[in-house]
Design a protein around this motif. Structure first.
Motif, PDB file in Angstrom:
ATOM      1  N   ILE A  68      15.970   5.455 -20.579  1.00 37.71           N
ATOM      2  CA  ILE A  68      15.350   4.188 -20.993  1.00 37.71           C
ATOM      3  C   ILE A  68      16.237   3.401 -21.951  1.00 37.71           C
ATOM      4  N   ALA A  69      17.002   4.103 -22.763  1.00 37.47           N
ATOM      5  CA  ALA A  69      17.860   3.415 -23.735  1.00 37.47           C
ATOM      6  C   ALA A  69      18.867   2.495 -23.059  1.00 37.47           C
ATOM      7  N   GLU A  70      19.208   2.778 -21.811  1.00 35.13           N
ATOM      8  CA  GLU A  70      20.199   1.960 -21.104  1.00 35.13           C
ATOM      9  C   GLU A  70      19.657   0.601 -20.688  1.00 35.13           C
ATOM     10  N   PHE A  71      18.336   0.495 -20.486  1.00 28.62           N
ATOM     11  CA  PHE A  71      17.823  -0.778 -19.958  1.00 28.62           C
ATOM     12  C   PHE A  71      16.717  -1.401 -20.804  1.00 28.62           C
ATOM     13  N   ALA A  72      16.486  -0.896 -21.989  1.00 25.76           N
ATOM     14  CA  ALA A  72      15.384  -1.385 -22.831  1.00 25.76           C
ATOM     15  C   ALA A  72      15.495  -2.876 -23.142  1.00 25.76           C
ATOM     16  N   ARG A  73      16.706  -3.415 -23.176  1.00 21.88           N
ATOM     17  CA  ARG A  73      16.892  -4.823 -23.541  1.00 21.88           C
ATOM     18  C   ARG A  73      17.323  -5.686 -22.344  1.00 21.88           C
ATOM     19  N   PHE A  74      17.115  -5.200 -21.143  1.00 19.06           N
ATOM     20  CA  PHE A  74      17.549  -5.932 -19.951  1.00 19.06           C
ATOM     21  C   PHE A  74      16.737  -7.209 -19.734  1.00 19.06           C
ATOM     22  N   SER A  75      17.386  -8.198 -19.116  1.00 21.98           N
ATOM     23  CA  SER A  75      16.715  -9.428 -18.695  1.00 21.98           C
ATOM     24  C   SER A  75      16.102  -9.214 -17.315  1.00 21.98           C
ATOM     25  N   GLU A  77      16.959 -10.687 -14.521  1.00 21.46           N
ATOM     26  CA  GLU A  77      18.033 -10.564 -13.536  1.00 21.46           C
ATOM     27  C   GLU A  77      18.681  -9.180 -13.588  1.00 21.46           C
ATOM     28  N   GLU A  78      18.860  -8.672 -14.795  1.00 26.58           N
ATOM     29  CA  GLU A  78      19.459  -7.341 -14.947  1.00 26.58           C
ATOM     30  C   GLU A  78      18.530  -6.256 -14.416  1.00 26.58           C
ATOM     31  N   VAL A  80      16.360  -6.624 -11.905  1.00 22.83           N
ATOM     32  CA  VAL A  80      16.455  -6.683 -10.445  1.00 22.83           C
ATOM     33  C   VAL A  80      17.706  -5.973  -9.966  1.00 22.83           C
ATOM     34  N   GLN A  81      18.814  -6.238 -10.635  1.00 19.43           N
ATOM     35  CA  GLN A  81      20.086  -5.622 -10.259  1.00 19.43           C
ATOM     36  C   GLN A  81      20.052  -4.107 -10.447  1.00 19.43           C
ATOM     37  N   LEU A  82      19.411  -3.659 -11.526  1.00 18.14           N
ATOM     38  CA  LEU A  82      19.304  -2.223 -11.795  1.00 18.14           C
ATOM     39  C   LEU A  82      18.585  -1.512 -10.652  1.00 18.14           C
ATOM     40  N   ALA A  83      17.434  -2.057 -10.234  1.00 17.96           N
ATOM     41  CA  ALA A  83      16.655  -1.435  -9.161  1.00 17.96           C
ATOM     42  C   ALA A  83      17.403  -1.488  -7.834  1.00 17.96           C
ATOM     43  N   ALA A  84      17.982  -2.652  -7.529  1.00 20.61           N
ATOM     44  CA  ALA A  84      18.673  -2.821  -6.241  1.00 20.61           C
ATOM     45  C   ALA A  84      19.875  -1.889  -6.132  1.00 20.61           C
TER      46      ALA A  84
END
Length: 260
Positions: A68-75, A77-78, A80-84
């Motif tokens: 979770i620490a890797e994506f806690a501050r994602f936007s 767009e980020e 969407v990109q993470l999941a894709a």
């Protein structure tokens, strides 16, 4: 290639991949996802690999979720990109692998961990394992295929209850609903998975790869599973494995398959 977060052992034609981040309960971060992709890709390309067992280090966790620490501050767009990228790089990749993958669920399989187990072709859980998709408790939803694969395995109603409640189920509950194929004692987990692998590797690798593709086709938008089955069935007749399999049957001997 040397890996930081995974271990690979191979005994004859069966490979075992162990996710090795015990201090993080084997949580999936970007590096681990990339390493798993590379390992699965290399093993699939090696014709000597007939089955793969995937597990986590220790007895606490298979994979306790994403890091979770890797994506806690994602936007947005980020996110969407993470999941894709994650689905393309690992989860869909594993599901469509021509080599059968058996998930040995040795402990907690939560969030991305359960999604990874569901992407595998067969699941075996230890009797101490617990599974769940807790994402809504963090304000997000499963993003690595969980909303799609869980209903396929256990039905829409049960899947929605698991996802919306963010609750965990025991190994026995998972077995009862069809989420896992078997439940065994912790010490029997890897040996039992290897027993399944030994049954698989006796058969034609070419036919196994086509069977996986045909089964998956039923769940892909725009694909007709029956048509895929018909075409794959026909392709089998052009393989060396088919010629060997039918010849061995008529000669009353065991077939020696090459995967060609």
């Amino acid at each position: 290639m040397s890996y930081k977060n995974i271990l690979i052992e191979k005994e004859h034609t069966v490979a075992t991949i162990t996710i090795n981040r015990p201090e993080k309960l084997n949580a999936l971060n970007k590096l681990t996802i990339q390493e798993l992709h590379h390992a699965f890709s290399e093993l699939e390309q090696n014709q000597d690999t007939r089955a793969i067992i995937l597990t986590g280090s220790g007895e606490k966790a298979f994979v306790a979720g994403a890091d979770i620490a890797e994506f806690a501050r994602f936007s947005v767009e980020e996110g969407v990109q993470l999941a894709a990228q994650g689905q393309d790089t690992l989860f869909n990749f594993v599901e469509n692998l021509r080599v059968p993958v058996i998930a040995a669920i040795n402990g907690f399989a939560l969030g991305g961990g359960l999604e990874l187990a569901m992407a595998c072709h067969i699941r075996v859980a230890s009797d101490t394992a617990k599974m769940g998709l807790p994402e809504v408790s963090l304000g997000i939803i499963p993003g690595y295929g969980g909303t799609q694969r869980l209903p396929q395995l256990i039905g829409k109603g049960r899947a929605l209850e698991m996802i919306l409640s963010a609750g965990m189920v025991t190994a026995e509950e998972a077995y009862r609903t069809g989420l896992v194929n078997y439940v065994v004692a912790q010490e029997e987990l890897l040996p039992y998975c290897n027993e399944i692998a030994q049954k698989i590797i006796k058969n034609s690798p070419a036919a196994i790869g086509m069977a996986i593709n045909a089964v998956n086709a039923n769940y892909k938008e725009g694909e007709n599973g029956f048509e895929t089955e018909i075409k794959s069935f026909g392709k089998c007749f052009g393989t060396v494995d088919f010629k060997e399999g039918t010849k061995a049957f008529l000669e009353k001997r065991k077939a020696v398959f090459t995967g060609e």
